[in-house]
Write an enzyme that holds these catalytic residues in place. Structure first.
Site, PDB file in Angstrom:
ATOM      1  N   GLU A 128       1.240  -1.076   0.137  1.00  0.00           N
ATOM      2  CA  GLU A 128       0.003   0.063  -0.078  1.00  0.00           C
ATOM      3  C   GLU A 128       1.113   1.340  -0.074  1.00  0.00           C
ATOM      4  OE1 GLU A 128      -3.160   0.541   3.083  1.00  0.00           O
ATOM      5  OE2 GLU A 128      -3.607  -1.769   3.106  1.00  0.00           O
ATOM      6  N   ASP A 162      -0.369   5.040   1.216  1.00  0.00           N
ATOM      7  CA  ASP A 162      -1.447   5.818   1.596  1.00  0.00           C
ATOM      8  C   ASP A 162      -1.032   7.110   1.921  1.00  0.00           C
ATOM      9  OD1 ASP A 162      -2.399   3.381   1.767  1.00  0.00           O
ATOM     10  OD2 ASP A 162      -2.532   2.878   3.749  1.00  0.00           O
ATOM     11  N   GLU A 211      -4.445   9.696   3.646  1.00  0.00           N
ATOM     12  CA  GLU A 211      -4.751   9.681   4.930  1.00  0.00           C
ATOM     13  C   GLU A 211      -5.524  10.299   5.145  1.00  0.00           C
ATOM     14  OE1 GLU A 211      -4.269   4.645   6.166  1.00  0.00           O
ATOM     15  OE2 GLU A 211      -3.418   5.937   7.273  1.00  0.00           O
TER      16      GLU A 211
END
Length: 316
Positions: free
Chosen positions: A124, A126, A128
């Protein structure tokens, strides 16, 4: 004497105003440095043409002939989109405007993952965006997982230097064999260099691009201490100016882990394979240092209470 003092104070004000600008709720923040506009090298594409609804279809609303989309969270459901293609390396960017008001527990994620194809060994990358647990601010968190390293988060958190609810701002990921770079409005905020120390956790397999908005009360607010307040729902995020240029993994070989190559018959050309994408420029390095010095307030590499022995890449 008074005139000289006034002139002196005015000079000081003009000087420092070049470096400090007012922010929306936290007091002064530093004015961002000028950097190359990396997003200008790539071409916007239609959200509707490149992404499909992942879940929460009733909360997904295409706009401007599919060039923009609103995704929302209400008490019934969150919502999200996923790219139609999977990519091995590339440049992935979107302009996002976040929900206003009390947003504790709300998370908007813009990320890459392959957990659907590699459930026990996934990667992943990311972004966020976390609704703040007490104030009306948003916090930006970045994270990476490589080869299923989900038990060891590599989070870094930043206070933004702008109000992300008032206008669109660009969030971008550059991923190739040399490094992963997270950028906000083209300013690098984090660089993960691919070297021996990071080899085991460096995302290496093809990934899809996602954007989701969801209720993260349990995860993002200390076990639900500040849960989402649905009196303020729906929480609507707007998403557009999508750029997705990477080495596409053809659907005939969905679990391929091959490296992108111009000579491969299974893979398209890698658009970020050249020397100009191998390392940060001088301007980008200045921007990176600015973001990390002025706006980063948490890095896993400094969390000695969490790690008795810091991960090896923290020493590089």
């Amino acid at each position: 004497m008074t005139s000289l003092l006034q002139r002196f104070l005015l000079t000081c004000f003009i000087f420092f105003s070049d470096f400090i600008i007012p922010t929306w709720s936290r007091g002064p923040v530093y004015k961002p440095p000028s950097v190359e506009q990396l997003t200008d090298r790539f071409h916007p594409t239609s959200v509707a043409a490149k992404m499909s609804t992942l879940y929460g279809a009733s909360n997904v609303h295409m706009k401007n002939d599919g060039s923009y989309v609103d995704i929302s969270l209400d008490k019934n459901s969150g919502s999200g989109l996923v790219s139609n293609e999977r990519y091995q390396h590339g440049f992935f960017s979107a302009a996002i405007k976040l929900p206003m008001g009390v947003t504790s527990g709300v998370v908007l994620a813009f990320y890459m993952s392959n957990s659907d194809v590699f459930p026990h060994n996934h990667d992943e990358i990311d972004f966020e965006l976390l609704g703040h647990e007490k104030r009306k601010d948003w916090v930006l968190q970045t994270n990476i997982y490589g080869n299923g390293s989900v038990n060891t988060g590599r989070e870094e958190k930043f206070n933004l230097w702008f109000d992300p609810t008032q206008e669109f701002h660009q969030y971008s990921i550059l991923w190739n064999t040399h490094h992963i770079v997270f950028l906000v409005d083209n300013i690098p905020i984090r660089e993960v260099i691919h070297n021996q120390a990071s080899l085991s956790i460096y995302p290496s397999k093809p990934m899809s691009l996602y954007t989701t908005i969801w209720d993260a009360s349990e995860w993002a607010t200390h076990g639900g201490k500040y849960p989402v307040d649905y009196h303020y729902a729906p929480f609507v995020a707007s998403f557009g100016e999508l750029e997705m240029e990477g080495c596409v993994i053809l659907k005939t070989n969905p679990s391929s882990t091959s490296t992108c190559s111009k000579s491969s018959t299974l893979l398209s050309v890698d658009p970020v394979d050249g020397n100009e994408y191998a390392k940060l420029t001088v301007q980008q390095t200045v921007g990176l240092n600015w973001a990390r010095t002025k706006h980063m307030f948490y890095s896993y590499c400094k969390d000695t209470s969490r790690y008795k022995l810091l991960p090896p890449e923290c020493d590089t």
